[in-house]
Design an enzyme around this catalytic site. Sequence first.
Site, PDB file in Angstrom:
ATOM      1  N   PRO A 105       0.835  -1.211   0.000  1.00  0.00           N
ATOM      2  CG  PRO A 105      -0.401  -1.373   1.970  1.00  0.00           C
ATOM      3  CD  PRO A 105       0.790  -1.931   1.271  1.00  0.00           C
ATOM      4  CG  PHE A 107       3.774   5.954   3.212  1.00  0.00           C
ATOM      5  CD1 PHE A 107       4.148   5.479   4.466  1.00  0.00           C
ATOM      6  CD2 PHE A 107       4.580   5.662   2.120  1.00  0.00           C
ATOM      7  CE1 PHE A 107       5.300   4.733   4.632  1.00  0.00           C
ATOM      8  CE2 PHE A 107       5.739   4.923   2.269  1.00  0.00           C
ATOM      9  CZ  PHE A 107       6.103   4.454   3.517  1.00  0.00           C
ATOM     10  NE  ARG A 108       2.019  11.815   3.658  1.00  0.00           N
ATOM     11  CZ  ARG A 108       3.225  11.276   3.535  1.00  0.00           C
ATOM     12  NH1 ARG A 108       3.495  10.473   2.530  1.00  0.00           N
ATOM     13  NH2 ARG A 108       4.165  11.534   4.430  1.00  0.00           N
ATOM     14  CG  ASN A 179       8.845   3.871  -3.395  1.00  0.00           C
ATOM     15  OD1 ASN A 179       8.287   4.762  -2.769  1.00  0.00           O
ATOM     16  ND2 ASN A 179       8.455   3.495  -4.597  1.00  0.00           N
ATOM     17  CG  HIS A 198      12.633   8.909   2.076  1.00  0.00           C
ATOM     18  ND1 HIS A 198      11.283   9.108   1.936  1.00  0.00           N
ATOM     19  CD2 HIS A 198      13.205  10.138   1.971  1.00  0.00           C
ATOM     20  CE1 HIS A 198      11.051  10.414   1.742  1.00  0.00           C
ATOM     21  NE2 HIS A 198      12.201  11.056   1.753  1.00  0.00           N
TER      22      HIS A 198
HETATM   23  P1  OAD Z   1       2.136   8.825  -0.543  1.00  0.00           P
HETATM   24  O1  OAD Z   1       1.295   7.722  -0.008  1.00  0.00           O
HETATM   25  O2  OAD Z   1       2.159  10.087   0.188  1.00  0.00           O
HETATM   26  O3  OAD Z   1       1.698   9.155  -2.038  1.00  0.00           O
HETATM   27  C1  OAD Z   1       1.447   8.141  -2.967  1.00  0.00           C
HETATM   28  C2  OAD Z   1       0.967   8.762  -4.259  1.00  0.00           C
HETATM   29  O4  OAD Z   1       0.804   7.731  -5.212  1.00  0.00           O
HETATM   30  C3  OAD Z   1      -0.383   9.469  -4.129  1.00  0.00           C
HETATM   31  O5  OAD Z   1      -0.300  10.726  -4.780  1.00  0.00           O
HETATM   32  C4  OAD Z   1      -1.359   8.520  -4.841  1.00  0.00           C
HETATM   33  O6  OAD Z   1      -2.390   9.235  -5.495  1.00  0.00           O
HETATM   34  C5  OAD Z   1      -0.450   7.878  -5.850  1.00  0.00           C
HETATM   35  N1  OAD Z   1      -0.812   6.526  -6.317  1.00  0.00           N
HETATM   36  C6  OAD Z   1      -1.234   5.462  -5.615  1.00  0.00           C
HETATM   37  N2  OAD Z   1      -1.374   4.385  -6.393  1.00  0.00           N
HETATM   38  C7  OAD Z   1      -1.001   4.761  -7.655  1.00  0.00           C
HETATM   39  C8  OAD Z   1      -0.901   4.116  -8.914  1.00  0.00           C
HETATM   40  N3  OAD Z   1      -1.178   2.820  -9.059  1.00  0.00           N
HETATM   41  N4  OAD Z   1      -0.487   4.839  -9.967  1.00  0.00           N
HETATM   42  C9  OAD Z   1      -0.186   6.164  -9.840  1.00  0.00           C
HETATM   43  N5  OAD Z   1      -0.262   6.837  -8.690  1.00  0.00           N
HETATM   44  C10 OAD Z   1      -0.649   6.145  -7.609  1.00  0.00           C
HETATM   45  O7  OAD Z   1       3.608   8.200  -0.732  1.00  0.00           O
HETATM   46  P2  OAD Z   1       4.978   8.979  -0.961  1.00  0.00           P
HETATM   47  O8  OAD Z   1       4.772  10.262  -1.654  1.00  0.00           O
HETATM   48  O9  OAD Z   1       5.927   8.005  -1.564  1.00  0.00           O
HETATM   49  O10 OAD Z   1       8.863   7.976   4.178  1.00  0.00           O
HETATM   50  O11 OAD Z   1       5.415   9.249   0.547  1.00  0.00           O
HETATM   51  C11 OAD Z   1       6.644   9.875   0.833  1.00  0.00           C
HETATM   52  C12 OAD Z   1       7.214   9.398   2.123  1.00  0.00           C
HETATM   53  O12 OAD Z   1       6.254   9.501   3.163  1.00  0.00           O
HETATM   54  C13 OAD Z   1       7.606   7.952   2.141  1.00  0.00           C
HETATM   55  O13 OAD Z   1       8.856   7.713   1.536  1.00  0.00           O
HETATM   56  C14 OAD Z   1       7.606   7.614   3.598  1.00  0.00           C
HETATM   57  C15 OAD Z   1       6.511   8.483   4.153  1.00  0.00           C
HETATM   58  O14 OAD Z   1       6.858   9.135   5.312  1.00  0.00           O
HETATM   59  C16 OAD Z   1       9.617   6.984   4.725  1.00  0.00           C
HETATM   60  O15 OAD Z   1       9.347   5.818   4.647  1.00  0.00           O
HETATM   61  C17 OAD Z   1      10.828   7.429   5.417  1.00  0.00           C
END
Ligand code: OAD
Length: 354
Positions: A105, A107-108, A179, A198
């Site tokens: 999954p 994160f947000r 990631n 990260h």
């Molecule tokens: P987020 O969960 O914040 O964002 C994920 C993004 O991917 C969102 O904009 C979703 O809309 C999009 N998304 C999900 N599924 C998708 C798909 N199949 N195709 C295209 N887009 C999709 O995750 P990150 O931005 O990676 O830190 O989060 C950044 C950091 O927050 C992570 O590295 C983590 C966390 O704190 C650490 O682990 C240290």
Amino acid sequence: MSTNEEPQKNENKITSEDTAESNLINAFENLKIDSTNENSPNENKIEPEEPLEAQPEPEPEISEEKFKEISQKKYEKFINLLKSNSFKKIVFMVGAGISTTSGIPDFRSKDGIFQKLKEKYKMERPEDVFELYKFYENPKFFNEFAREFLSKNYTPTKFHYFMSFLCHKNLVKYIFTQNIDCLEAKSIVDQQKVIYAHGNFLSAHCPRCKKDLDYYKFHNKFMKGTDVTCKKCNGPCKYNIVFYGEQLNKKYFSTHEDIKDADLAIICGTSLQVFPFSALPQEVGDECWRVVVDINKVRPNLFEYAEENSRDLYVGQKSDDFVDSVLKDCKWKFEFEKFVEDIKKKLGRHKYFR
Ligand code: OAD
Ligand code: ZN
């Protein structure tokens, strides 16, 4: 988004024998030096940006229909440049969204990792699991998360192989990933190009006294259920995952300013909510194309998606569907499939990825 498909030809086929296998054998060793950096400036410690709700989307100035029309035109231009190999310094900036089809999954999202942690531990603020001072108070939360994560054998997605494919075409300058799942290592041969901003699970240290640990000893103990503590300072030890309040790793600092001459940034599957990674798209030069691929329109205030002549293109597709469209429109499908087949055979023989 797509243009009409023409019959597959072999003209873009990768013909030169690459050094994939030997690079891969070195990959694991290269990753291990990806440790936290004591000497980097304090202001670059990672931290969450303002929550999404605090950043209202600007009012749309044009109709949805007009937006689609503008985006389609830009997409066609983008494809023409890509398939003629006009982009030669591509930089990827990616996040959790590129791995969701492998079963991890993000994160947000509403059923993402933070929501799961919130429910499991009845936590007000699930980000605390990745907060350094909280880890010192009680390492159990992160350690449980890490053990569960590591017990699964996730495999790369089409998007990962696509990044690898463009690396083989020698069109990629860097891949900046937030990631920690290491799927870039399972799909991308040239690890020198990957910046695990990260961190990842392939090395470990004591965050308090900065001591690097013998990885294999640490990992074996950890996976047997022991929460490892430091022999020197008795503090809790952890994998080199960068927590809130920690510095990004050395490779990030030595490369992030080197993207000024990039000609294409593909920003995919990240909500751009964590600093300093969230600032990366602003670090490319003014001429650099910025293609944002995400199921949500990410940070619209940072990009000029709706401007007819801007360099910013928003593609509202899932990451793997975007790859399908691009492969079809560049007529690279056949070549890509062959490439992935070969990579999988090589990985299958590699001792770390069996
Ligand atoms: P987020 O969960 O914040 O964002 C994920 C993004 O991917 C969102 O904009 C979703 O809309 C999009 N998304 C999900 N599924 C998708 C798909 N199949 N195709 C295209 N887009 C999709 O995750 P990150 O931005 O990676 O830190 O989060 C950044 C950091 O927050 C992570 O590295 C983590 C966390 O704190 C650490 O682990 C240290
Ligand atoms: Zn220590």
